[in-house]
Design a protein around this motif. Structure first.
Motif, short mmCIF file in Angstrom:
data_model
loop_
_atom_site.label_atom_id
_atom_site.label_comp_id
_atom_site.label_asym_id
_atom_site.label_seq_id
_atom_site.Cartn_x
_atom_site.Cartn_y
_atom_site.Cartn_z
N ALA A 9 0.85 -1.19 0.00
CA ALA A 9 0.00 0.00 0.00
C ALA A 9 0.89 1.24 0.00
O ALA A 9 1.53 1.56 1.00
N LEU A 10 0.94 1.93 -1.14
CA LEU A 10 1.78 3.11 -1.30
C LEU A 10 0.95 4.37 -1.23
O LEU A 10 -0.05 4.51 -1.94
N GLY A 11 1.35 5.29 -0.36
CA GLY A 11 0.72 6.59 -0.29
C GLY A 11 1.58 7.60 -1.03
O GLY A 11 2.80 7.50 -1.04
N VAL A 36 -1.72 2.08 -5.17
CA VAL A 36 -1.80 3.42 -4.57
C VAL A 36 -2.93 3.40 -3.55
O VAL A 36 -4.10 3.21 -3.89
N ALA A 37 -2.56 3.57 -2.28
CA ALA A 37 -3.54 3.51 -1.19
C ALA A 37 -4.16 4.86 -0.89
O ALA A 37 -5.30 4.93 -0.42
N VAL A 66 -2.72 10.12 4.52
CA VAL A 66 -1.89 9.32 3.61
C VAL A 66 -1.04 8.35 4.41
O VAL A 66 -0.97 7.15 4.10
N SER A 70 -1.23 3.95 4.49
CA SER A 70 -0.15 3.39 3.67
C SER A 70 0.89 2.64 4.48
O SER A 70 1.14 2.96 5.64
N CYS A 72 3.91 2.51 3.00
CA CYS A 72 5.06 3.25 2.52
C CYS A 72 4.53 4.54 1.89
O CYS A 72 3.50 4.53 1.25
N VAL A 73 5.26 5.66 2.09
CA VAL A 73 4.82 6.95 1.55
C VAL A 73 5.91 7.52 0.65
O VAL A 73 7.08 7.56 1.03
#
Length: 121
Positions: A9-11, A36-37, A66, A70, A72-73
């Motif tokens: 889950a990428l923010g 893309v979260a 965000v 997530s 990871c951001v």
């Protein structure tokens, strides 16, 4: 990626050029191990523009949302207070220095490091 693996889950913070390109690359990749979260940008116009192009991407109210959504951001933001004009190199060249081709518009801070071979400077 196997079917039992959940995608990362990428923010994304920043809906400008880099944020939009990253979203386009992830949406164009079938079976991507990343999804893309959440997406946020301080500019409502940029957030609306990217949201219209990628309606499946969740848009959130702030940067904290965000992070919460997530694993990871990615911060898709230009460096603060940097001009696009090449300028003098700081810190000066030496055995313990880094060089940057960009001139900062902020005042230079005093270095917290001491170059080798130059005691007391």
């Amino acid at each position: 990626m196997t079917t039992t693996d959940a995608p990362l889950a990428l923010g994304i913070i920043g809906a400008g050029i880099m944020g939009e390109r990253l979203i386009a690359a992830l949406h164009g990749a079938p079976d991507s191990p990343v999804r893309v979260a959440a997406l946020w940008d301080p500019s409502p116009e940029a957030l609306a523009r990217v949201g219209a192009a990628f309606p499946a991407v969740p848009r959130v109210a702030d940067a904290a949302a965000v992070v919460a959504a997530s694993a990871c951001v990615y911060v898709a933001s230009p460096p603060a207070r940097i001009s696009a004009t090449p300028g003098p190199r700081w810190p000066p060249a030496g055995p313990c220095s880094a060089r940057s081709p960009w001139r900062s518009t902020s005042p230079r801070p005093a270095p917290s490091w001491r170059p080798r071979g130059r005691p007391g400077r």
